[in-house]
Write an enzyme that holds these catalytic residues in place. Structure first.
Site, PDB file in Angstrom:
ATOM      1  N   LYS A   1       0.861  -1.181   0.000  1.00 43.71           N
ATOM      2  CA  LYS A   1       0.000   0.000   0.000  1.00 43.71           C
ATOM      3  C   LYS A   1       0.892   1.224   0.000  1.00 43.71           C
ATOM      4  O   LYS A   1       2.038   1.175   0.462  1.00 43.71           O
ATOM      5  CB  LYS A   1      -0.878   0.023   1.247  1.00 43.71           C
ATOM      6  CG  LYS A   1      -2.122   0.848   1.088  1.00 43.71           C
ATOM      7  CD  LYS A   1      -3.194   0.063   0.360  1.00 43.71           C
ATOM      8  CE  LYS A   1      -4.478   0.827   0.187  1.00 43.71           C
ATOM      9  NZ  LYS A   1      -5.536  -0.039  -0.336  1.00 43.71           N
TER      10      LYS A   1
HETATM   11  P1  NAD Z   1     -12.915   7.943  -2.508  1.00 42.58           P
HETATM   12  O1  NAD Z   1     -11.873   8.922  -2.154  1.00 42.58           O
HETATM   13  O2  NAD Z   1     -13.338   7.802  -3.920  1.00 42.58           O
HETATM   14  O3  NAD Z   1     -14.237   8.221  -1.632  1.00 42.58           O
HETATM   15  C1  NAD Z   1     -14.198   8.300  -0.237  1.00 42.58           C
HETATM   16  C2  NAD Z   1     -15.558   8.753   0.265  1.00 42.58           C
HETATM   17  O4  NAD Z   1     -15.531   8.775   1.688  1.00 42.58           O
HETATM   18  C3  NAD Z   1     -15.936  10.170  -0.181  1.00 42.58           C
HETATM   19  O5  NAD Z   1     -17.340  10.246  -0.370  1.00 42.58           O
HETATM   20  C4  NAD Z   1     -15.513  11.014   1.030  1.00 42.58           C
HETATM   21  O6  NAD Z   1     -16.235  12.248   1.103  1.00 42.58           O
HETATM   22  C5  NAD Z   1     -15.885  10.076   2.150  1.00 42.58           C
HETATM   23  N1  NAD Z   1     -15.152  10.338   3.391  1.00 42.58           N
HETATM   24  C6  NAD Z   1     -13.848  10.708   3.541  1.00 42.58           C
HETATM   25  N2  NAD Z   1     -13.559  10.858   4.844  1.00 42.58           N
HETATM   26  C7  NAD Z   1     -14.695  10.538   5.521  1.00 42.58           C
HETATM   27  C8  NAD Z   1     -15.041  10.505   6.894  1.00 42.58           C
HETATM   28  N3  NAD Z   1     -14.140  10.822   7.835  1.00 42.58           N
HETATM   29  N4  NAD Z   1     -16.311  10.148   7.249  1.00 42.58           N
HETATM   30  C9  NAD Z   1     -17.208   9.818   6.297  1.00 42.58           C
HETATM   31  N5  NAD Z   1     -16.955   9.836   4.978  1.00 42.58           N
HETATM   32  C10 NAD Z   1     -15.707  10.202   4.606  1.00 42.58           C
HETATM   33  O7  NAD Z   1     -12.393   6.545  -1.922  1.00 42.58           O
HETATM   34  P2  NAD Z   1     -12.787   5.071  -2.390  1.00 42.58           P
HETATM   35  O8  NAD Z   1     -11.844   4.650  -3.430  1.00 42.58           O
HETATM   36  O9  NAD Z   1     -14.248   5.001  -2.623  1.00 42.58           O
HETATM   37  O10 NAD Z   1     -12.422   4.225  -1.079  1.00 42.58           O
HETATM   38  C11 NAD Z   1     -13.323   4.123   0.015  1.00 42.58           C
HETATM   39  C12 NAD Z   1     -12.899   2.971   0.906  1.00 42.58           C
HETATM   40  O11 NAD Z   1     -12.891   1.747   0.147  1.00 42.58           O
HETATM   41  C13 NAD Z   1     -11.504   3.099   1.510  1.00 42.58           C
HETATM   42  O12 NAD Z   1     -11.496   2.511   2.792  1.00 42.58           O
HETATM   43  C14 NAD Z   1     -10.654   2.273   0.551  1.00 42.58           C
HETATM   44  O13 NAD Z   1      -9.467   1.804   1.157  1.00 42.58           O
HETATM   45  C15 NAD Z   1     -11.608   1.146   0.244  1.00 42.58           C
HETATM   46  N6  NAD Z   1     -11.307   0.444  -1.006  1.00 42.58           N
HETATM   47  C16 NAD Z   1     -11.249   1.117  -2.200  1.00 42.58           C
HETATM   48  C17 NAD Z   1     -10.973   0.402  -3.364  1.00 42.58           C
HETATM   49  C18 NAD Z   1     -10.973   1.068  -4.721  1.00 42.58           C
HETATM   50  O14 NAD Z   1     -10.862   0.355  -5.723  1.00 42.58           O
HETATM   51  N7  NAD Z   1     -11.113   2.369  -4.829  1.00 42.58           N
HETATM   52  C19 NAD Z   1     -10.728  -0.976  -3.305  1.00 42.58           C
HETATM   53  C20 NAD Z   1     -10.811  -1.626  -2.078  1.00 42.58           C
HETATM   54  C21 NAD Z   1     -11.103  -0.914  -0.936  1.00 42.58           C
END
Ligand code: NAD
Length: 410
Positions: free
Chosen positions: A102
């Site tokens: 990561k």
């Molecule tokens: P992103 O940046 O696209 O979206 C994050 C969302 O969370 C946004 O709507 C943001 O406003 C919100 N957010 C940020 N801080 C926050 C808080 N303190 N309280 C509530 N909401 C909050 O990110 P993403 O890619 O959608 O990732 C979201 C989660 O999924 C993360 O934990 C990430 O590690 C996990 N994840 C993502 C992927 C991927 O392919 N993008 C894959 C596996 C896991």
């Protein structure tokens, strides 16, 4: 408990159940390599700000290191270390030939302009360029990063090492990205959840779902859940959320977000805080934002029958025990959010072969793998009388330990 302590706690429990010997435990409980770098960025107003960046490679027994890059204020050494370890287990569980890694830059991307973000991304790529590579370590998007970030990373890497599309996944399709990658994590979340729902008393078409986080994962999970007949009753972003017990109109919400960027103040729902959203009366709650949001302080107030961990590490170990005691099913992160890395694997394969797949093929293969892994986790949990998280860790840790052993690591 810090994020890494939480990840280690789940690993240690698994190592105990599997009877791993001490040397193997030591190897699997720590990172292979941790790189911390300074990322000096010239801001648009002429100031120089020095950010801190990390790339952590946890374990490579099963293949090149693989894991996302996070731009977020909480992305410190401990958090990135925890996420790298989770990637090792996730990649083993979904059975893609990768180890776990990561990366992150501790910053607030929402406060940076597009040009500042580009400079930050290029500098960070240069700083970690020595330890990544198509057969060594392949980054991807995570919180605060997206396909555009990956395009800049690929370009920055290519300027030094020559055209190398396979250096990152999650790229725009025009640059060698895979069709279906953008929505893959959300789609995988829903595939796995529907498999789990079949084994519960919940009927998918009656399911009421609350989703915390409306970024890449939350947005697509909501869209695909709605498309397949379930009802999304609440969503939120960092500023707060919106709730409508009759189901949100996602098309109207999309229009609202064009003007206001956020889901806050959507006229098709009532305002809720991020904390309230998790405790809403619903069937499924999907944390899809940050870690540690379900904790000892609110685990007894969760009303959903199932917690679907689309985010990484949203449930603390204490909360996990409380949910178990309350017979609330937890679909663990290393299973349910593995759709993104699965399609990243397909993208990497396409880049290496210089041969692109159709969207149907991507979605077919994604569904096959998510369904198989979900089935394996349920079968193992039933056989051993454990939670789904324990079963998922046991399968993953066993696979990584076996690979480490036959390679002669330990
Ligand atoms: P992103 O940046 O696209 O979206 C994050 C969302 O969370 C946004 O709507 C943001 O406003 C919100 N957010 C940020 N801080 C926050 C808080 N303190 N309280 C509530 N909401 C909050 O990110 P993403 O890619 O959608 O990732 C979201 C989660 O999924 C993360 O934990 C990430 O590690 C996990 N994840 C993502 C992927 C991927 O392919 N993008 C894959 C596996 C896991």
């Amino acid at each position: 408990m810090s994020p890494f302590q939480a990840a280690t706690y789940f690993f240690n429990r698994s190592a105990g159940r599997l009877g791993l010997h001490e040397e193997m435990r030591q190897v699997l409980a720590s990172s292979y390599r941790e790189l911390a770098v300074q990322v000096p960025v010239r801001m648009d107003d002429g100031r120089m700000v020095v950010y801190r960046g990390y790339r952590i490679q946890h374990n490579g027994a099963r293949g090149p290191y693989k894991g996302g890059i996070r731009f977020h204020e909480s992305a410190d050494l401990d958090e990135v270390r925890a996420l790298a370890a989770l990637m090792t287990w996730k990649n083993a569980l979904i059975d893609v030939p990768f180890g776990g890694a990561k990366g992150g830059v501790q910053c607030e991307p929402g406060l940076l302009s597009r040009t500042e973000l580009e400079r930050l991304t290029r500098r960070f790529t240069a700083m970690i360029g020595y330890i990544i590579g198509v057969n060594r370590d392949i980054p991807a998007p995570d919180m605060g990063t997206n396909a555009q970030t990956m395009a800049w990373m690929m370009d920055a890497y290519g300027q030094k090492y020559g055209y190398t599309p396979g250096i990152v996944t999650g790229k725009p399709v025009e640059l060698g990205g895979s069709p279906g990658r953008e929505e893959a994590t959300g789609r995988g979340v829903i595939i796995s959840t529907r498999e789990a729902v079949k084994r519960s008393g919940i009927v998918w078409r009656d399911a009421r779902i609350a989703i915390q986080g409306y970024g890449n994962v939350g947005f697509w999970a909501a869209a695909i859940a709605t498309e397949t007949g379930a009802k999304v009753v609440a969503v939120s972003d960092v500023g707060g959320g919106t709730h409508n017990p009759e189901g949100l109109d996602l098309e109207l919400l999309a229009k609202h977000r064009i003007d206001s960027v956020s889901v806050v103040d959507f006229e098709g729902g009532a305002s809720v805080t991020n904390e309230e959203l998790l405790e809403l009366d619903c069937d499924l709650v999907i944390p899809a934002a940050v870690h540690g949001v379900i904790h000892s302080g609110n685990a007894r107030d969760i009303k959903a029958k199932m917690v679907v961990e689309a985010a990484n590490g949203p449930t603390t170990p204490v909360a996990d025990d409380i949910l178990k005691e309350r017979s609330i099913t937890v679909l663990p992160d290393i299973l349910v959010n593995s759709g993104g890395v699965t399609v990243s694997y397909f993208e990497w394969v396409q880049n290496i072969q210089q041969f692109s797949w159709e969207l149907d093929q991507v979605n077919f293969e994604l569904k096959k793998r998510m369904t198989k892994a979900t089935d394996q986790v349920f079968t193992r949990a039933e056989r051993d009388g454990t939670t789904l998280r324990d079963a998922a860790f046991d399968i993953a840790v066993e696979r990584v330990a076996h690979a480490a052993e036959i390679r002669g690591y330990v």
